[in-house]
Design a protein around this motif. Structure first.
Motif, short mmCIF file in Angstrom:
data_model
loop_
_atom_site.label_atom_id
_atom_site.label_comp_id
_atom_site.label_asym_id
_atom_site.label_seq_id
_atom_site.Cartn_x
_atom_site.Cartn_y
_atom_site.Cartn_z
N TYR A 1 0.81 -1.22 0.00
CA TYR A 1 0.00 0.00 0.00
C TYR A 1 0.85 1.27 0.00
O TYR A 1 0.61 2.19 -0.77
N LYS A 2 1.83 1.32 0.90
CA LYS A 2 2.57 2.56 1.11
C LYS A 2 3.27 3.07 -0.16
O LYS A 2 3.15 4.26 -0.48
N PRO A 3 4.01 2.24 -0.91
CA PRO A 3 4.66 2.76 -2.12
C PRO A 3 3.68 3.33 -3.14
O PRO A 3 3.99 4.32 -3.81
N VAL A 4 2.49 2.73 -3.25
CA VAL A 4 1.50 3.23 -4.21
C VAL A 4 0.95 4.58 -3.74
O VAL A 4 0.75 5.50 -4.54
N ILE A 5 0.71 4.71 -2.43
CA ILE A 5 0.24 5.98 -1.90
C ILE A 5 1.30 7.07 -2.11
O ILE A 5 0.99 8.18 -2.56
N VAL A 6 2.54 6.74 -1.78
CA VAL A 6 3.64 7.71 -1.97
C VAL A 6 3.77 8.08 -3.44
O VAL A 6 3.92 9.26 -3.80
N GLY A 7 3.69 7.08 -4.32
CA GLY A 7 3.77 7.35 -5.76
C GLY A 7 2.65 8.27 -6.22
O GLY A 7 2.87 9.20 -7.00
N GLY A 8 1.43 8.02 -5.74
CA GLY A 8 0.30 8.87 -6.10
C GLY A 8 0.49 10.30 -5.64
O GLY A 8 0.22 11.26 -6.38
N ILE A 9 0.97 10.48 -4.40
CA ILE A 9 1.21 11.82 -3.87
C ILE A 9 2.28 12.54 -4.69
O ILE A 9 2.15 13.73 -5.01
N LEU A 10 3.36 11.83 -5.04
CA LEU A 10 4.44 12.45 -5.81
C LEU A 10 3.96 12.89 -7.19
O LEU A 10 4.35 13.95 -7.69
N ILE A 11 3.13 12.06 -7.84
CA ILE A 11 2.60 12.43 -9.16
C ILE A 11 1.78 13.72 -9.05
O ILE A 11 1.92 14.64 -9.87
N VAL A 12 0.92 13.80 -8.04
CA VAL A 12 0.10 15.00 -7.84
C VAL A 12 0.99 16.21 -7.53
O VAL A 12 0.76 17.31 -8.04
N LEU A 13 2.02 16.00 -6.70
CA LEU A 13 2.90 17.10 -6.32
C LEU A 13 3.64 17.67 -7.53
O LEU A 13 3.76 18.89 -7.69
N VAL B 1 -0.86 21.68 -21.96
CA VAL B 1 -0.04 21.21 -20.84
C VAL B 1 -0.95 20.88 -19.66
O VAL B 1 -0.79 19.84 -19.00
N TRP B 2 -1.92 21.74 -19.40
CA TRP B 2 -2.84 21.50 -18.28
C TRP B 2 -3.71 20.27 -18.52
O TRP B 2 -4.09 19.59 -17.59
N LEU B 3 -4.00 19.98 -19.78
CA LEU B 3 -4.76 18.77 -20.11
C LEU B 3 -3.99 17.53 -19.65
O LEU B 3 -4.54 16.63 -19.00
N VAL B 4 -2.69 17.50 -19.95
CA VAL B 4 -1.84 16.37 -19.55
C VAL B 4 -1.67 16.33 -18.04
O VAL B 4 -1.74 15.26 -17.42
N LEU B 5 -1.49 17.51 -17.43
CA LEU B 5 -1.29 17.55 -15.98
C LEU B 5 -2.54 17.12 -15.23
O LEU B 5 -2.46 16.46 -14.19
N ARG B 6 -3.70 17.48 -15.75
CA ARG B 6 -4.95 17.03 -15.12
C ARG B 6 -5.07 15.51 -15.20
O ARG B 6 -5.53 14.86 -14.26
N PHE B 7 -4.68 14.95 -16.32
CA PHE B 7 -4.67 13.49 -16.45
C PHE B 7 -3.74 12.88 -15.39
O PHE B 7 -4.08 11.89 -14.75
#
Length: 394
Positions: free
Chosen positions: A80-92, A106-112
């Motif tokens: 669980y933890k690596p996936v949560i960390v990965g998700g947070i990093l992508i959003v960050l 660019v915002w279209l890709v970033l929203r994805f």
């Protein structure tokens, strides 16, 4: 069917671990609650049409939808933890790039990217809480999880008020919150999900079409909730600007829907236990739909009345996703509940993608008020369909 436990599952789910995940969910809700209206406002002010703006907003939900097809494998392999960390990093990373590159494509890709990160984060946190919670407290824990996300999502739009300090200001505030959530998660121990092993002679799992036929009415609530949530947060800022609302009023009105949902979520659940879920869903859809349909008439000069209508509509239909899952659990065999939840998630994603596009293009080509006519009509139609639905209760 037996459950074999992988490493990391033997210890009890500690309260501090649960509170950490709840904190992460609140911040994730704040991010999504802010980004949807904030980006819509910024694009609208550059002259982007409402229809094209809706397409841009839908990219987040397309990312969420696409993630569902592969996210289970990394969770099972890495925990669980690596996936949560990965998700947070992508959003960050996306949060840093939004103000750095203010460009539609660019915002279209970033929203994805945000959709992918949020989807992975929520999938892992939900599964972690469900698998590690005591059976006698599981419902309470998941309900608090949903309320935490709702609270964060409702607070998010308030960040629009930071725009007078510069375009970077709201993004910087949510970046700092995201870094805090990353620090909290880094202190969690990792764990792997349970592995299901089928016993010899076990019956085949019911197919997805068969599950949908059993509970189509209950599952439609997921579509409607996704449609409402994304449409309001993506299209309403543009609607508000076109009828002369200030940014402050827009940021005030959007959280009212989530606040109404938080207030009525528990009472609606209790009433559905007492009087049946279908009557409560029908009544909530009918009254909530009428409230949405009345917004165009109130918005002509009485913003306080719009606030009341938003609170009423949000309170009544804001619990559709959870009430719908509870109703589906009443009418399908327990063995197929996991597949029921998958269908609900797919329908939620479809509704989330559909909402901004229907609302945006109808505002552009028909009437600026049409998004509320669509919303009101959809919920009233849902209430009427309840007269036709005759479930075979499991």
């Amino acid at each position: 069917m037996t459950l074999s436990h992988e490493r990391g599952l033997e210890s009890p789910f500690q309260l501090r671990h649960y509170l950490t995940l709840i904190t992460v969910v609140i911040i994730a809700g704040m991010n999504q609650g802010l980004l949807l209206p904030l980006l819509t406002l910024l694009l609208d002010k550059t002259g982007v049409s409402t229809g094209v703006n809706g397409l841009n907003a839908a990219a987040l939900y397309i990312g969420t939808f696409a993630t569902m097809f592969w996210i289970e494998k990394p969770v099972r392999r890495f925990g669980y933890k690596p996936v949560i960390v990965g998700g947070i990093l992508i959003v960050l990373v996306a949060l840093i790039l939004f103000p750095s590159f203010p460009n539609f494509w660019v915002w279209l890709v970033l929203r994805f990217m945000v959709g992918v990160g949020d989807s992975g984060l929520h999938y892992a946190t939900q599964l972690w809480i469900v698998s590690r919670s005591p059976a006698d407290k599981r419902g309470r824990y998941i309900s608090l999880y949903g309320m935490a996300y709702g609270a964060g999502f409702s607070l998010g739009p308030l960040g629009i008020n930071l725009l007078p300090y510069g375009m970077w200001a709201p993004f910087l505030a949510t970046m700092l919150c995201t870094v805090v959530s990353l620090m909290f998660v880094s202190r969690l121990p990792n764990a792997l999900p349970e592995t299901v092993k089928r016993e010899p002679g076990a019956q085949a799992v019911t197919t997805y079409p068969a599950v949908f036929r059993l509970a189509w009415y209950a599952l439609l609530t997921s579509f409607l909730y996704g449609y409402m949530e994304s449409s309001m947060n993506s299209n309403f800022p543009a609607y508000g600007l076109r009828i002369g609302m200030s940014d402050a009023w827009i940021s005030l009105l959007l959280p009212v829907i989530g606040i109404g949902s938080l207030i009525l979520q528990l009472p609606l659940g209790v009433w559905s236990d007492r009087w049946g879920r279908k009557p409560i869903l029908m009544a909530a859809g009918l009254i909530g739909g009428a409230a949405f349909a009345a917004v165009p008439f109130a918005s002509q000069g009485n913003l306080l009345l719009v606030l009341i209508l938003f609170g009423l509509a949000g309170g009544l239909v804001g619990s559709f996703f959870t009430l719908g899952l509870a109703y589906a659990a009443d009418v399908v065999p327990k063995a197929v509940l996991p597949r029921t939840n998958v269908i609900a998630s797919v329908l939620f994603s479809i509704g989330s993608i559909t909402g901004p596009n229907i609302g945006g293009f109808s505002m552009q080509y028909f009437s600026v008020h049409s998004m509320f006519y669509w919303l009101g009509g959809a919920y009233v139609l849902f209430a009427l369909l309840g007269l036709w639905f005759r479930p075979k209760v499991s």
